[in-house]
Design an enzyme around this catalytic site. Structure first.
Site, PDB file in Angstrom:
ATOM      1  N   GLU A  33       0.681  -1.222  -0.071  1.00  0.00           N
ATOM      2  CA  GLU A  33       0.064   0.037   0.056  1.00  0.00           C
ATOM      3  C   GLU A  33       0.773   1.296  -0.004  1.00  0.00           C
ATOM      4  O   GLU A  33       1.702   1.351   0.609  1.00  0.00           O
ATOM      5  CB  GLU A  33      -0.822  -0.085   1.222  1.00  0.00           C
ATOM      6  CG  GLU A  33      -2.340   0.662   0.981  1.00  0.00           C
ATOM      7  CD  GLU A  33      -2.986  -0.352  -0.233  1.00  0.00           C
ATOM      8  OE1 GLU A  33      -3.014   0.034  -1.151  1.00  0.00           O
ATOM      9  OE2 GLU A  33      -3.845  -1.169   0.475  1.00  0.00           O
ATOM     10  N   SER A  67     -26.469   8.370 -14.728  1.00  0.00           N
ATOM     11  CA  SER A  67     -25.995   7.522 -13.784  1.00  0.00           C
ATOM     12  C   SER A  67     -27.212   6.946 -12.925  1.00  0.00           C
ATOM     13  O   SER A  67     -28.127   7.723 -12.482  1.00  0.00           O
ATOM     14  CB  SER A  67     -24.950   8.141 -12.814  1.00  0.00           C
ATOM     15  OG  SER A  67     -25.092   7.110 -11.730  1.00  0.00           O
ATOM     16  N   SER A 126     -13.727   2.682  -7.125  1.00  0.00           N
ATOM     17  CA  SER A 126     -15.047   3.186  -8.076  1.00  0.00           C
ATOM     18  C   SER A 126     -14.458   4.078  -9.203  1.00  0.00           C
ATOM     19  O   SER A 126     -14.946   4.087 -10.172  1.00  0.00           O
ATOM     20  CB  SER A 126     -16.250   3.870  -7.128  1.00  0.00           C
ATOM     21  OG  SER A 126     -15.820   4.879  -6.584  1.00  0.00           O
ATOM     22  N   SER A 127     -13.731   5.114  -9.110  1.00  0.00           N
ATOM     23  CA  SER A 127     -13.369   5.872  -9.811  1.00  0.00           C
ATOM     24  C   SER A 127     -12.460   5.341 -10.900  1.00  0.00           C
ATOM     25  O   SER A 127     -12.736   5.741 -12.151  1.00  0.00           O
ATOM     26  CB  SER A 127     -12.590   7.416  -9.211  1.00  0.00           C
ATOM     27  OG  SER A 127     -11.465   7.070  -8.565  1.00  0.00           O
ATOM     28  N   ASP A 171      -4.310   0.961  -9.178  1.00  0.00           N
ATOM     29  CA  ASP A 171      -6.013   0.785  -9.416  1.00  0.00           C
ATOM     30  C   ASP A 171      -6.803   0.685 -10.917  1.00  0.00           C
ATOM     31  O   ASP A 171      -7.149  -0.371 -11.148  1.00  0.00           O
ATOM     32  CB  ASP A 171      -6.732   2.106  -8.795  1.00  0.00           C
ATOM     33  CG  ASP A 171      -6.603   2.272  -7.497  1.00  0.00           C
ATOM     34  OD1 ASP A 171      -5.924   1.351  -6.823  1.00  0.00           O
ATOM     35  OD2 ASP A 171      -6.584   3.283  -7.015  1.00  0.00           O
ATOM     36  N   TYR A 221      -3.904  12.606   0.558  1.00  0.00           N
ATOM     37  CA  TYR A 221      -3.045  11.499  -0.621  1.00  0.00           C
ATOM     38  C   TYR A 221      -2.140  12.259  -1.131  1.00  0.00           C
ATOM     39  O   TYR A 221      -0.891  11.819  -1.166  1.00  0.00           O
ATOM     40  CB  TYR A 221      -4.275  10.988  -1.475  1.00  0.00           C
ATOM     41  CG  TYR A 221      -3.538   9.992  -2.405  1.00  0.00           C
ATOM     42  CD1 TYR A 221      -3.413   8.547  -2.209  1.00  0.00           C
ATOM     43  CD2 TYR A 221      -3.120  10.333  -3.605  1.00  0.00           C
ATOM     44  CE1 TYR A 221      -2.829   7.708  -2.999  1.00  0.00           C
ATOM     45  CE2 TYR A 221      -2.366   9.439  -4.654  1.00  0.00           C
ATOM     46  CZ  TYR A 221      -2.188   8.063  -4.157  1.00  0.00           C
ATOM     47  OH  TYR A 221      -1.646   7.220  -4.650  1.00  0.00           O
TER      48      TYR A 221
HETATM   49  C1  GLA Z   1      -5.374   4.798  -4.099  1.00  0.00           C
HETATM   50  C2  GLA Z   1      -4.579   5.291  -5.190  1.00  0.00           C
HETATM   51  C3  GLA Z   1      -3.372   4.173  -5.690  1.00  0.00           C
HETATM   52  C4  GLA Z   1      -2.561   3.723  -4.567  1.00  0.00           C
HETATM   53  C5  GLA Z   1      -3.602   3.237  -3.404  1.00  0.00           C
HETATM   54  C6  GLA Z   1      -2.682   3.074  -2.004  1.00  0.00           C
HETATM   55  O1  GLA Z   1      -6.120   3.722  -4.327  1.00  0.00           O
HETATM   56  O2  GLA Z   1      -5.302   5.473  -6.473  1.00  0.00           O
HETATM   57  O3  GLA Z   1      -2.736   4.614  -6.907  1.00  0.00           O
HETATM   58  O4  GLA Z   1      -1.669   4.656  -4.570  1.00  0.00           O
HETATM   59  O5  GLA Z   1      -4.318   4.387  -3.090  1.00  0.00           O
HETATM   60  O6  GLA Z   1      -1.902   1.982  -2.353  1.00  0.00           O
END
Ligand code: GLA
Length: 384
Positions: A33, A67, A126-127, A171, A221
């Site tokens: 992660e 949607s 979801s994104s 993701d 983030y």
């Molecule tokens: C989010 C981001 C990913 C990754 C995770 C953490 O999901 O979209 O790119 O950095 O957090 O691992």
């Protein structure tokens, strides 16, 4: 919602029949992660929840986006570029449409109906799922000639530039390349991957949604991404590396003095050790040593809590409960953190009991209930 119901909704919305139905899954990350934007190894799986997209061309030269999850709708003419408007859900597909338009693809009016059965904002991507399914659909319908990897990279670029979250590739990659019953061992520096058997023996993968509204998640983030950049810059005074994950834990220890800020030190330590844990976890999974895999999950969570500071009392409560149970091999937060979901490896025959007890425990501590799912690992984006 059944396929038949989706078709009916499309008919009601647009007064015509859908011609194509696409599906982009969500994902969980088993381990690794906050590693993808640091060039290391991650281990996500696509899940069977995701975003459905039904389409049919229209003769009006417009994109009509609707949607079943949100009220806001968007109707825009086909043109050569678009801008983000507010914070609505439709910015995700609009960013992808913008990419195709700017790439000079010949787009035509299209009716698009989205429906997601992933809990929105729960950290199950979801994104990424809506971005990748849109990219896959436009590529199919307008002969985009992009490869699957191109589509994944386009979706990531949309998230980075159009939406403004500096995420890594994990993701979008998991949504694009997921395979039923497989985990993807992905090297985020080279984007090479291996789909490995996700054989969990007697265990099943439980997803526990904290149901905590995720405020500030995006700015926090981006703050972590910047802290990692700062750590990398400091370390580069003495060592030639491209990413933090180019370092083994012992090497980082030797050079940790180069980083002044103690918080930034912690961030670097998490990243380097977590990357190392993924390598160990991959070995454990391949050899069916689920107990060892589970212990690495717990260690991952601890580090995300203490060193990376992206957990929170909701996620910690879930892991704290998991630790009291002999029938749970391991648990951790998954995804960006700050709320969202945790995952746990739970003995299949005690899943119901686990689900009931964790719900009671969490509700008492937090004041509202979590949602618990018994998740299946499914395929990546596809046309149904
Ligand atoms: C989010 C981001 C990913 C990754 C995770 C953490 O999901 O979209 O790119 O950095 O957090 O691992």
């Amino acid at each position: 919602m059944t396929n038949q119901q989706l078709q009916e909704k499309f008919q009601q919305q647009f007064g015509q029949t859908a011609q194509h139905t696409f599906f982009g899954p969500g994902r969980v990350n088993l381990i690794g992660e906050h590693i993808d934007y640091n060039g290391g190894l991650v281990m996500p799986c696509a899940i069977t929840f995701g975003t459905y997209l039904l389409t049919a061309p229209n003769a009006e030269g417009k994109f009509r986006l609707r949607s079943l999850n949100f009220k806001e709708e968007l109707t825009v003419p086909v043109q050569d570029h678009y801008q983000k408007t507010g914070d609505s859900w439709f910015n995700y597909p609009l960013g992808v449409i913008d990419y195709f338009a700017q790439a000079g693809k010949e787009l035509q009016g299209l009716d698009m109906l989205f429906y997601g059965d992933i809990p929105i904002g729960s950290g199950l991507s979801s994104s990424a799922s809506i971005e990748v399914v849109t990219a896959f659909a436009l590529n199919t319908l307008f002969n985009g000639n992009f490869s699957r990897l191109d589509l994944v990279k386009i979706a990531k670029q949309v998230e980075n530039q159009f939406i403004g979250v500096n995420c890594g590739i994990m993701d979008q990659f998991a949504v694009g390349f997921g395979e039923k019953d497989k985990a993807l061992k992905l090297d985020c520096e080279t984007v090479e991957y291996e789909a490995v058997d996700c054989n969990l023996g007697d265990y099943v993968l439980a997803i526990i949604n904290t149901n905590k509204p995720r405020k500030l998640a995006e700015s926090k983030y981006n703050e972590r991404v910047n802290e990692c950049q700062e750590a990398l810059k400091a370390l580069r005074h003495e060592i030639a590396i491209n990413y933090l994950c180019d370092l083994e834990p012992e090497v980082l220890q030797k050079h940790l003095h180069l980083i002044q800020d103690p918080v930034v030190k912690n961030r670097a330590q998490h990243v380097v050790e977590e990357n190392h844990r993924v390598k160990q976890a991959a070995g454990a999974l391949a050899a069916n040593r689920i107990d060892e895999f589970g212990k690495l999950m717990y260690a991952s969570h601890q580090s995300l809590k203490d060193l990376y500071e992206v957990s929170g009392k909701e996620l910690d409560t879930i892991v704290e409960f998991a630790l009291t149970r002999d029938d749970v091999a391991g648990a951790r937060m998954t995804g960006a953190g700050f709320g969202g979901c945790a995952i746990a490896l739970v003995k299949g025959d005690s899943f119901d009991d686990f689900s009931e007890k964790i719900t009671a425990y969490y509700t008492e501590k937090i004041g509202y209930a979590p949602s618990v799912y018994n998740s299946l690992i499914g395929d990546g984006v596809k046309e149904l």
